[in-house]
Structure formats: C-alpha cells, structure tokens
Design a protein around this motif. Structure first.
Motif, short mmCIF file in Angstrom:
data_model
loop_
_atom_site.label_atom_id
_atom_site.label_comp_id
_atom_site.label_asym_id
_atom_site.label_seq_id
_atom_site.Cartn_x
_atom_site.Cartn_y
_atom_site.Cartn_z
N THR A 8 6.04 4.91 -6.30
CA THR A 8 7.39 4.95 -5.73
C THR A 8 8.06 3.58 -5.71
OG1 THR A 8 6.53 4.66 -3.49
CG2 THR A 8 6.83 6.93 -4.28
N GLY A 9 7.27 2.51 -5.87
CA GLY A 9 7.82 1.18 -5.75
C GLY A 9 7.90 0.69 -4.32
N ALA A 10 7.35 1.45 -3.39
CA ALA A 10 7.30 1.02 -1.99
C ALA A 10 6.15 0.03 -1.80
CB ALA A 10 7.13 2.22 -1.07
N ALA A 11 6.27 -0.79 -0.79
CA ALA A 11 5.20 -1.75 -0.52
C ALA A 11 3.98 -1.07 0.09
CB ALA A 11 5.72 -2.84 0.42
N TYR A 12 4.22 0.01 0.86
CA TYR A 12 3.12 0.66 1.57
C TYR A 12 3.31 2.18 1.53
CZ TYR A 12 2.98 -4.06 3.50
OH TYR A 12 2.95 -5.42 3.63
N PHE A 56 -5.36 6.89 -3.02
CA PHE A 56 -4.12 7.68 -3.09
C PHE A 56 -2.96 6.92 -2.48
CE2 PHE A 56 -1.30 11.13 -1.50
CZ PHE A 56 -0.98 11.69 -2.74
N GLU A 57 -3.20 6.24 -1.36
CA GLU A 57 -2.13 5.46 -0.73
C GLU A 57 -1.67 4.32 -1.64
OE1 GLU A 57 -3.11 6.18 4.00
OE2 GLU A 57 -3.98 4.44 3.00
N ARG A 58 -2.59 3.63 -2.26
CA ARG A 58 -2.21 2.54 -3.18
C ARG A 58 -1.39 3.08 -4.36
NH1 ARG A 58 -7.70 1.13 -2.56
NH2 ARG A 58 -8.13 1.91 -4.68
N GLU A 59 -1.84 4.20 -4.90
CA GLU A 59 -1.17 4.74 -6.08
C GLU A 59 0.19 5.35 -5.74
OE1 GLU A 59 -4.01 7.22 -8.08
OE2 GLU A 59 -5.30 5.50 -8.60
N MET A 60 0.32 5.93 -4.55
CA MET A 60 1.64 6.42 -4.13
C MET A 60 2.61 5.26 -3.94
SD MET A 60 2.75 9.49 -3.87
CE MET A 60 4.06 9.23 -2.68
N ALA A 61 2.15 4.18 -3.35
CA ALA A 61 3.01 3.01 -3.19
C ALA A 61 3.44 2.48 -4.55
CB ALA A 61 2.28 1.93 -2.39
N ALA A 62 2.50 2.38 -5.47
CA ALA A 62 2.83 1.87 -6.80
C ALA A 62 3.78 2.81 -7.52
CB ALA A 62 1.55 1.70 -7.62
N GLY A 98 -0.51 18.26 2.32
CA GLY A 98 -0.51 16.81 2.46
C GLY A 98 0.89 16.24 2.42
N GLY A 99 0.98 14.99 2.82
CA GLY A 99 2.25 14.28 2.80
C GLY A 99 2.00 12.80 2.80
N ALA A 100 3.07 12.02 2.75
CA ALA A 100 2.94 10.56 2.78
C ALA A 100 4.20 9.95 3.36
CB ALA A 100 2.67 9.99 1.40
N ILE A 101 4.00 8.87 4.08
CA ILE A 101 5.09 8.02 4.57
C ILE A 101 5.11 6.78 3.69
CG2 ILE A 101 5.92 6.63 6.52
CD1 ILE A 101 4.13 8.53 8.29
N VAL A 102 6.30 6.40 3.21
CA VAL A 102 6.41 5.15 2.46
C VAL A 102 7.40 4.22 3.17
CG1 VAL A 102 5.83 6.22 0.24
CG2 VAL A 102 8.24 6.00 0.92
N THR A 103 7.14 2.93 3.07
CA THR A 103 7.99 1.93 3.70
C THR A 103 7.74 0.58 3.06
OG1 THR A 103 8.62 0.91 5.84
CG2 THR A 103 6.29 1.44 5.51
N ASN A 104 8.70 -0.31 3.21
CA ASN A 104 8.54 -1.70 2.77
C ASN A 104 8.24 -2.63 3.93
OD1 ASN A 104 8.97 -1.30 -0.05
ND2 ASN A 104 11.16 -1.08 0.36
N ASP A 105 8.12 -2.08 5.11
CA ASP A 105 7.93 -2.85 6.33
C ASP A 105 6.44 -2.83 6.72
OD1 ASP A 105 7.68 -3.45 9.18
OD2 ASP A 105 9.87 -3.37 9.26
N ALA A 106 5.80 -3.99 6.70
CA ALA A 106 4.36 -4.06 6.97
C ALA A 106 4.02 -3.58 8.37
CB ALA A 106 3.86 -5.49 6.78
N GLU A 107 4.83 -3.93 9.36
CA GLU A 107 4.54 -3.52 10.73
C GLU A 107 4.69 -2.01 10.90
OE1 GLU A 107 3.25 -5.18 13.32
OE2 GLU A 107 2.91 -6.73 11.79
N LEU A 108 5.72 -1.44 10.26
CA LEU A 108 5.89 0.01 10.35
C LEU A 108 4.73 0.73 9.67
CD1 LEU A 108 9.72 0.55 9.69
CD2 LEU A 108 8.49 0.70 11.86
#
Length: 392
Positions: free
Chosen positions: A67-71, A59-65, A228-238
């Motif tokens: 939305t276009g977010a990295a993570y 689910f995390e991989r598919e949400m990133a894909a 449920g919810g999700a956090i998206v970001t392009n920052d690997a450390e975050l």
C-alpha cells in the motif's frame, strides 16, 4: 430494445459470456493458485496456528509495502480495523462521524462501537463514493465552531469528529476535495478501504490518505485470509497503539499478564496470515484478471440501452472488485425483475446495500438530503466478478 426486455437481454449476455448454468455462478469466489497450502501446512507443522507467529509479521510488512504505508497492523476483520482506527483518530462517545449512507453496515457499526453517532451524507452518481461538493454546501449550513475551535452540529450540539469515505466496489472516490474539506472543518479522515486493495487514486494507494485506513480480507474480497483485516498508517505512534489495543492491551513480559487499559482481542491468527501472504504474492495477477473480466463486461454492455457499467473514475486505477450495472432510470421493480431472472438462470446477482438511514437502528441518525443515495439503491445491480471468470 424495449425496456421490458431488459432482464431477458441481460440473461442472454451472461449466458453468452459464461455459458448456461446448471448450478449458480457465484458473485465472487476466492482464487487459490499459489502457496496457500504450503504456508498453511507450515503453520500446522510448526504448531504456530494462533495469535502469534512469523506469518503475521510477514503479512504486516508486505501489506505496508503493497500500500505504500509505513506501517500495517493485521486484525481479525475489516470491521475491527475500522473500529480501532476510529478510536485512534480520537472519536469518542457522543461524537458524530460523517459516513456515506450507501455503504456496507460495518462502516456504521464501527462508529457505533465507539459510542459515536453515524451522520449520513450523500454520494456521487459517478464514483458511488462521498460527494464532497454536496457535503461542503451541507456543512456550511450545519457546522459552527465552539470556543475551542471544534466543529459542532448546530442542530444536535454534538462534536463532528471524523469522516469515513468508502471506496465502493473497489473504485476510488474523489479524495482531493474531501481532504480540503477535512482541513477546513478540522475533521479526521479515516478511510474505509475494505474493498479497494490494489486500487489507486492519482497514483497513490487507497487507505493511505487519512491518518488511518482499514482493509478487509473476507472470503469474498480480492485477496482473502478467510476472515481478516488490516489497519495502515504512516504514524509510528498510532501503529504502536493499534498493535497494543488489538492484542488486549497486554504489556510485554516473559510470563506476567498485565494489561494497562481496555483492549480488544482483534489479533489475526498466524494461520490466516499465512493464507494472506500466499494471496498477496498473486495480487498483481488477480487485479489483471479482474480488470480483464471488467473489460469483457464493457464490451458486452456498453451498447445496451437503458443501463451502463460502472467503470473506474478519471485518474484512478480500480481493482474492479465487484462489477456493477447501473440502470439509467432508477426503477426498483425493474431492478428486482433483473435480479430474479438472473438468479433464476443461475447467475448470482445482488442489489447494492440497503442505505444505512433506512435500517431500524440508524433511522433517527442525523443526515443530509440523500437524493443520489436513494436513486442508486433502485438502480445498482452487482454481477458475477470472480477472478476465475477470466477462464470462462
């Protein structure tokens, strides 16, 4: 048509669209038309039902894909996603965070969970999202920069740390001027994209314009994981820290339970993620159906005097999560008559949220003048918007 007849005319249109009701037609219901049962059964069959499992990672991989977010980091609900996003953006106790007063209470609650102070700003009558132009004038008056270059409220002395725009009913707000404002005033941008999965602003998915974005998959959203919810970001450390904080800050080890800071039990269970994976497979169809339902509303209400239907802003594509009628002349008495007669006729309708600055726990929070917020409170009515209405 007399304005006094408006409630009866709205009921007549709803009955023409969806038929006379014996029971209530819900405001928004989930749609289960794919692999939901198969995936949930797989969790039960394999015993992977709780806070770890292959569907969480998927689910995390598919949400990133999507939305276009990295993570993407899956969590227990949208409020948790906002809470952790604000913490990761550096919001600390005593900071002020700019949020719209016209929002769901989770936005303000998440600020409060950080020990911070919600600072309410006004909205645009077009998008029902933050009005960056009005905010600019306001911030010019109240902000000064301290010796370390931090923006502070001249009146309270508090640091103003972040801005949380919310995309009302799935319609993207005008983000470009807001991002310019954030750069000028050194404010962190954290998007409340709880309602806007599948919506884009100038071709880019909502939730991906700030350092972090938060989504919700409550039972009434365009896709659901139950809760449920999700956090998206392009920052690997975050992203790494988001995963750590939301899994009780436990250090990886085969058997030892060691935690290196105060964390949160915000993990999305595998069972919920399985439901979400099936829902994501049908998201494109859900958006297409909901846009078709919105088109039907436009056809029926576009020529009705006294109100307008909220439509997607220019250069945006909306998921039309909830359709909204907006009275030309804000009138709480008329709004309430419409609500009463539509609900009496079996159509679940509701007003927009009570503005945050009028809730008892936030009534003393700082705020700019809120004329549009106050008008919209008296003018907005949500009407049934389920994906399944396309079949009525």
């Amino acid at each position: 048509m007399s304005q006094e007849r408006l409630p009866e005319e709205i009921v007549a249109i709803l009955e023409n669209m969806f038929g006379r009701r014996n029971g209530a037609l819900a405001l928004h219901e989930p749609e289960f038309a794919g692999n939901e049962w198969n995936y949930v059964k797989e969790c039960i069959d394999t015993r992977w039902v709780s806070s770890a499992g292959p569907f969480v990672d998927r689910f995390e991989r598919e949400m990133a894909a999507r939305t276009g977010a990295a993570y993407a980091v899956a969590v227990v609900n949208g409020t948790a996603a906002l809470h952790v996003s604000l913490l990761l953006a550096g919001v600390k106790e005593g900071d002020e965070v700019l949020i719209p007063s016209l929002t769901f209470v989770a936005t303000a609650n998440a600020v409060s969970y950080c020990g911070a102070i919600p600072h309410f700003v006004d909205i645009s009558g077009t998008t029902l999202g933050m009005d960056a132009g009005a905010m600019e004038t306001y911030l010019n008056d109240i902000v000064h920069f301290d010796s370390e270059g931090e923006p502070r409220n001249r009146i309270t002395g508090n640091r103003i740390k972040a801005v949380v725009p919310m995309h009302t009913f799935g319609h993207p707000m005008d983000l470009d001027p807001l991002m310019e404002l954030c750069l000028r005033y050194r404010l962190e941008l954290v998007e409340d994209a709880a309602e806007s999965l599948g919506s884009t602003y100038k071709g880019r998915h909502t939730g991906t314009f700030g350092r972090l974005g938060a989504f919700s998959f409550n039972g009434n959203k365009i896709i659901t994981t139950g809760g449920g919810g999700a956090i998206v970001t392009n920052d690997a450390e975050l992203a790494k820290m988001a995963k750590h904080l939301t899994t009780t800050a436990k250090l990886p080890h085969r058997w030892t339970y060691m935690h290196d800071q105060v964390g949160y039990n915000y993990r999305m269970p595998n069972l919920n993620a399985a439901l979400g994976c099936a829902q994501l497979e049908n998201l494109d169809q859900a958006i297409a159906d909901k846009r078709a339902v919105a088109e039907r509303y436009v056809e029926r209400f576009s020529s009705m005097p006294g109100l307008r239907l909220m439509t997607e802003p220019v250069d945006c594509r909306s998921n039309y999560w909830l359709n909204a009628l907006i009275l030309d002349q804000p009138d709480p008495a008329m709004r309430d008559r419409i609500l009463q007669q539509t609900n009496d006729a079996g159509f679940q309708t509701r007003p927009i949220w009570v503005p945050m600055h009028r809730l008892p726990m936030f009534e003393h929070a700082p705020r700019m003048p809120l004329p549009v917020t106050q008008r919209m409170e008296d003018a907005v009515i949500n009407v049934p918007s389920s994906q399944g209405l396309i079949h009525c």
